[in-house]
Scaffold this motif. Structure first.
Motif, PDB file in Angstrom:
ATOM      1  N   THR A 143      -4.447   6.156   3.877  1.00  0.00           N
ATOM      2  CA  THR A 143      -3.975   7.503   3.557  1.00  0.00           C
ATOM      3  C   THR A 143      -3.071   8.004   4.672  1.00  0.00           C
ATOM      4  OG1 THR A 143      -4.665   9.752   2.934  1.00  0.00           O
ATOM      5  CG2 THR A 143      -5.976   8.648   4.633  1.00  0.00           C
ATOM      6  N   HIS A 144      -2.092   8.810   4.317  1.00  0.00           N
ATOM      7  CA  HIS A 144      -1.159   9.383   5.294  1.00  0.00           C
ATOM      8  C   HIS A 144      -0.559   8.298   6.197  1.00  0.00           C
ATOM      9  CE1 HIS A 144      -1.905  13.674   4.437  1.00  0.00           C
ATOM     10  NE2 HIS A 144      -3.150  13.293   4.179  1.00  0.00           N
ATOM     11  N   GLY A 145      -0.275   7.127   5.618  1.00  0.00           N
ATOM     12  CA  GLY A 145       0.348   6.051   6.368  1.00  0.00           C
ATOM     13  C   GLY A 145      -0.574   5.300   7.299  1.00  0.00           C
ATOM     14  N   VAL A 146      -1.887   5.539   7.184  1.00  0.00           N
ATOM     15  CA  VAL A 146      -2.858   4.927   8.091  1.00  0.00           C
ATOM     16  C   VAL A 146      -3.959   4.263   7.273  1.00  0.00           C
ATOM     17  CG1 VAL A 146      -4.600   5.397   9.865  1.00  0.00           C
ATOM     18  CG2 VAL A 146      -2.418   6.620   9.908  1.00  0.00           C
ATOM     19  N   SER A 147      -4.342   3.058   7.670  1.00  0.00           N
ATOM     20  CA  SER A 147      -5.531   2.443   7.096  1.00  0.00           C
ATOM     21  C   SER A 147      -6.731   2.906   7.916  1.00  0.00           C
ATOM     22  CB  SER A 147      -5.420   0.914   7.094  1.00  0.00           C
ATOM     23  OG  SER A 147      -4.509   0.489   6.111  1.00  0.00           O
ATOM     24  N   VAL A 148      -7.496   3.806   7.334  1.00  0.00           N
ATOM     25  CA  VAL A 148      -8.618   4.396   8.051  1.00  0.00           C
ATOM     26  C   VAL A 148      -9.793   3.412   8.059  1.00  0.00           C
ATOM     27  CG1 VAL A 148     -10.133   6.390   8.260  1.00  0.00           C
ATOM     28  CG2 VAL A 148      -7.827   6.668   7.319  1.00  0.00           C
ATOM     29  N   LEU A 168       0.820  -1.207   0.000  1.00  0.00           N
ATOM     30  CA  LEU A 168       0.000   0.000   0.000  1.00  0.00           C
ATOM     31  C   LEU A 168       0.859   1.265   0.000  1.00  0.00           C
ATOM     32  CD1 LEU A 168      -2.693  -1.090   2.607  1.00  0.00           C
ATOM     33  CD2 LEU A 168      -3.049  -0.754   0.145  1.00  0.00           C
ATOM     34  N   GLY A 169       2.167   1.093   0.241  1.00  0.00           N
ATOM     35  CA  GLY A 169       3.086   2.224   0.278  1.00  0.00           C
ATOM     36  C   GLY A 169       3.550   2.531   1.684  1.00  0.00           C
ATOM     37  N   GLY A 170       4.780   3.044   1.780  1.00  0.00           N
ATOM     38  CA  GLY A 170       5.309   3.462   3.075  1.00  0.00           C
ATOM     39  C   GLY A 170       5.516   2.337   4.060  1.00  0.00           C
ATOM     40  N   GLY A 171       5.749   1.118   3.569  1.00  0.00           N
ATOM     41  CA  GLY A 171       5.961  -0.020   4.452  1.00  0.00           C
ATOM     42  C   GLY A 171       4.692  -0.728   4.881  1.00  0.00           C
ATOM     43  N   ALA A 172       3.535  -0.309   4.366  1.00  0.00           N
ATOM     44  CA  ALA A 172       2.261  -0.952   4.687  1.00  0.00           C
ATOM     45  C   ALA A 172       1.873  -1.903   3.567  1.00  0.00           C
ATOM     46  CB  ALA A 172       1.170   0.089   4.890  1.00  0.00           C
ATOM     47  N   VAL A 183      -7.748  -6.856  -5.518  1.00  0.00           N
ATOM     48  CA  VAL A 183      -7.337  -5.691  -6.288  1.00  0.00           C
ATOM     49  C   VAL A 183      -6.684  -4.710  -5.329  1.00  0.00           C
ATOM     50  CG1 VAL A 183      -9.587  -4.547  -6.069  1.00  0.00           C
ATOM     51  CG2 VAL A 183      -8.071  -3.944  -7.960  1.00  0.00           C
ATOM     52  N   VAL A 184      -5.566  -4.107  -5.758  1.00  0.00           N
ATOM     53  CA  VAL A 184      -4.790  -3.203  -4.893  1.00  0.00           C
ATOM     54  C   VAL A 184      -4.366  -1.994  -5.720  1.00  0.00           C
ATOM     55  CG1 VAL A 184      -2.783  -2.959  -3.375  1.00  0.00           C
ATOM     56  CG2 VAL A 184      -3.895  -5.200  -3.625  1.00  0.00           C
ATOM     57  N   HIS A 185      -4.485  -0.810  -5.141  1.00  0.00           N
ATOM     58  CA  HIS A 185      -3.957   0.398  -5.772  1.00  0.00           C
ATOM     59  C   HIS A 185      -3.210   1.198  -4.723  1.00  0.00           C
ATOM     60  CE1 HIS A 185      -3.844   4.499  -7.423  1.00  0.00           C
ATOM     61  NE2 HIS A 185      -3.794   3.893  -8.586  1.00  0.00           N
ATOM     62  N   ARG A 186      -2.039   1.671  -5.074  1.00  0.00           N
ATOM     63  CA  ARG A 186      -1.231   2.473  -4.159  1.00  0.00           C
ATOM     64  C   ARG A 186      -0.789   3.727  -4.894  1.00  0.00           C
ATOM     65  NH1 ARG A 186       0.238  -2.248  -5.270  1.00  0.00           N
ATOM     66  NH2 ARG A 186       1.534  -2.463  -7.118  1.00  0.00           N
ATOM     67  N   GLY A 187      -0.722   4.805  -4.194  1.00  0.00           N
ATOM     68  CA  GLY A 187      -0.306   6.080  -4.754  1.00  0.00           C
ATOM     69  C   GLY A 187      -0.293   7.087  -3.628  1.00  0.00           C
ATOM     70  N   ARG A 188      -0.842   8.255  -3.877  1.00  0.00           N
ATOM     71  CA  ARG A 188      -0.996   9.225  -2.781  1.00  0.00           C
ATOM     72  C   ARG A 188      -1.854   8.628  -1.672  1.00  0.00           C
ATOM     73  NH1 ARG A 188      -4.714  12.782  -1.136  1.00  0.00           N
ATOM     74  NH2 ARG A 188      -6.129  12.176  -2.830  1.00  0.00           N
ATOM     75  N   THR A 189      -2.825   7.824  -2.077  1.00  0.00           N
ATOM     76  CA  THR A 189      -3.676   7.081  -1.163  1.00  0.00           C
ATOM     77  C   THR A 189      -3.724   5.631  -1.631  1.00  0.00           C
ATOM     78  OG1 THR A 189      -5.602   7.708  -2.475  1.00  0.00           O
ATOM     79  CG2 THR A 189      -5.100   9.064  -0.545  1.00  0.00           C
ATOM     80  N   ALA A 224     -10.612  10.660   6.380  1.00  0.00           N
ATOM     81  CA  ALA A 224     -11.572  10.099   5.443  1.00  0.00           C
ATOM     82  C   ALA A 224     -12.957  10.585   5.816  1.00  0.00           C
ATOM     83  CB  ALA A 224     -11.532   8.570   5.479  1.00  0.00           C
ATOM     84  N   THR A 225     -13.780  10.821   4.798  1.00  0.00           N
ATOM     85  CA  THR A 225     -15.177  11.163   5.016  1.00  0.00           C
ATOM     86  C   THR A 225     -16.054  10.228   4.202  1.00  0.00           C
ATOM     87  OG1 THR A 225     -15.150  12.778   3.223  1.00  0.00           O
ATOM     88  CG2 THR A 225     -14.672  13.592   5.443  1.00  0.00           C
ATOM     89  N   LEU A 226     -17.257  10.029   4.695  1.00  0.00           N
ATOM     90  CA  LEU A 226     -18.247   9.188   4.027  1.00  0.00           C
ATOM     91  C   LEU A 226     -19.533   9.982   3.887  1.00  0.00           C
ATOM     92  CD1 LEU A 226     -19.674   6.516   3.114  1.00  0.00           C
ATOM     93  CD2 LEU A 226     -20.014   6.035   5.548  1.00  0.00           C
TER      94      LEU A 226
END
Length: 552
Positions: free
Chosen positions: A373-378, A263-267, A342-348, A503-505
């Motif tokens: 996002t921001h290194g956290v799985s919200v 997912l990026g950043g070691g995640a 399915v996996v996508h990594r980038g800014r988020t 994150a918002t919903l």
């Protein structure tokens, strides 16, 4: 085993860990009161913490002795002697496996008995005459009795035939121990040939547990475990016989698995009993980079990142690690059709899964997803809960972590997803046009609800925005609870939720509520899970229920 030379500067921190772990308090006792605890209470971790502190001392002292020829071997000899005194090298949770061969706990060949045999076998073989002969002879005798005898018995072992990490670890570690010790006589040569043949057959079954996409349904942690021992055994076998188990297109796909689910950043995607931030052995990544061109190690983990202190990972990191340039990036999206991930990594980051509800280390999680996002799985996956007797028993899916109520999936008419191989998702569509990832799953088979004709979950992801739509075809009105799982508490407003600004919903459900469920994580540490429940009604006929997530 590979020779251990004094490593380069990148391993300075690891060497410091080894020196510190090689000394300290006396070895913890593994007496009867500790042993019986699991059988009396179902608790695994109290005994296992003692067991693995002993393995930490053993691995550190062995590494120190092999790296520095001036090391005083007295403390290591005492540790080896004490390990030989242990009632069983298996864990209490596993000793039942020896009953298949009518053997007692001393001869239970589980993951940890095999790993212990590998550790002590390579240690005494590599030290040779430096180690007191009485210690070496006792170690050899114990390895033969506890591990080689059950492995040379033609009767099947409990873990054979399952095609999961047990096949690779038990067969790989036992094969490595045999390669270290069996070379003194014609009888040894015959035993070694038989054991290597059994290990090769186990490795074939292990590889058969993967689809052609190389995906590991058990997650990255168990990829490290099983595939790591597969590679360690394969390279030792290649050195011994010239036969190369790594020379395979499928193995190349398996080697790339963690990089495809990053997912990026070691995640990494933490589906099943996996963790979001697994440790990846630097030696293993180095060897795979050399053989397959996969990304090399970016960091050298601490000795303590592997809380089981496995010799295979430590020794091969010391022997194989070297800094290598990273290959060119291969893209931000991954699709594993056999796993239906399915996996996508980038800014988020975004990941979602299909599959079935009878996978190794199964969770009832068809249609579950993660937002990062921001290194956290919200929107999170809880990964592995605390392993207890019940966690791997018939009531497994009553525990929060593997249950449907611990995942972001719908509850229909009060009924959650059910376990079983027939409870499977069907992939209806997958596409990635470079801007939007589309992924559609038919989840009907996961449920047993009177009046539910179909449930299709559609994901539309573009970096930072997920549109989630559940399409329901019902023969009667069906109440629906849409669950969204996080370790962060959402703040609710009419038609919306906000997780700390990350994150918002937005949604159209008439009711929404948050519940909190205290639990414990894999290491028995307190954890807290927030379940957002958006409640609505699927009227008779066809209806669509749409949820839009925006990530910061």
């Amino acid at each position: 085993m590979p020779a251990l030379a004094r490593p380069a500067g990148e391993l300075t921190s690891l060497l410091r860990d080894i020196r510190a772990a090689a000394t300290g308090e006396p070895l913890p006792d593994l007496g009867f009161s500790a042993y019986r605890d699991y059988f009396d209470t179902g608790n695994r971790i109290r005994y296992e913490r003692r067991y693995f502190r002993r393995r930490a001392r053993l691995a550190a002292q062995a590494a120190q002795a092999l790296l520095d020829p001036d090391t005083d071997l007295g403390p290591l000899a005492d540790t080896l002697w004490s390990v030989c005194d242990e009632y069983t090298w298996a864990l209490p949770a596993h000793v039942r496996h020896s009953a298949d061969q009518d053997r007692g706990p001393e001869q239970c060949l589980d993951l940890f008995a095999a790993e212990t045999a590998h550790t002590v076998a390579e240690t005494v073989a590599a030290l040779g005459d430096r180690l007191d002969r009485r210690v070496g002879d006792r170690v050899r005798s114990q390895v033969r009795r506890r591990v080689f005898e059950p492995y040379l018995d033609a009767r099947p072992l409990n873990w054979e035939g399952h095609g999961n990490n047990w096949e690779a670890v038990c067969a790989g570690a036992t094969g490595l121990a045999a390669l270290a010790l069996l070379h003194d006589s014609p009888a040894d040569a015959a035993a070694l040939a038989a054991m290597l043949d059994r290990s090769r057959r186990a490795m074939d079954r292990y590889l058969g547990g993967f689809g052609d996409d190389g995906g590991c349904a058990e997650g990255v942690d168990y990829w490290v475990y099983g595939f790591g021992y597969f590679v360690y055994f394969a390279e030792a076998l290649r050195e011994h016989t010239g036969h190369d188990l790594l020379d395979s297109a499928k193995v190349a796909q398996i080697a790339a698995f963690p990089h495809r689910v990053a997912l990026g950043g070691g995640a990494y995607v933490p589906f099943s009993d996996a963790s979001e931030r697994p440790w990846l052995p630097a030696g293993l990544l180095t060897r795979l980079a050399e053989r397959f061109g996969t990304p090399p190690a970016r960091v050298v983990p601490s000795l303590h990142d592997d809380h089981c202190y496995r010799w295979g990972h430590l020794s091969r990191t010391l022997a194989w690690f070297r800094p290598l340039p990273a290959p060119a990036p291969t893209g931000n999206s991954s699709y594993l059709p056999d796993l239906a991930w399915v996996v996508h990594r980038g800014r988020t980051g975004f990941a979602a899964k299909g599959g079935n509800n009878d996978e190794p280390h199964n969770h009832n999680d068809l249609g579950h997803f993660v937002l990062h996002t921001h290194g956290v799985s919200v929107l999170d996956d809880l990964g592995a809960g605390e392993y207890t007797a019940g966690y791997f028993g018939p009531g497994r899916h009553a525990f929060l972590h593997p249950s449907a109520r611990g995942h972001s999936v719908p509850v229909i008419d009060g009924q959650a997803q059910l376990p079983g191989p027939d409870r499977a998702a069907k992939v209806l569509h997958h596409a990635d046009d470079g801007g939007t990832v589309s992924f559609d799953l038919d989840l009907t088979g996961a449920y047993q609800v009177d009046g539910l004709r179909s449930l299709v979950r559609r994901f539309r992801w573009s970096d930072g925005r997920l549109e989630l739509t559940d399409e329901i075809d019902a023969a009667r009105d069906l109440p629906v609870e849409e669950l969204f799982i996080s370790r962060r508490e959402p703040v609710l407003a009419t038609g919306s939720a906000d997780w700390d600004g990350l994150a918002t919903l937005t949604h159209d459900c008439p009711q929404a509520a948050v519940s909190v469920e205290p639990t414990s994580d894999h290491q028995a540490q307190p954890d807290r899970v927030y379940r957002l429940t958006c409640t609505t009604l699927a009227p008779a006929g066809r209806s669509s229920h749409r949820f839009v997530f925006e990530l910061a």
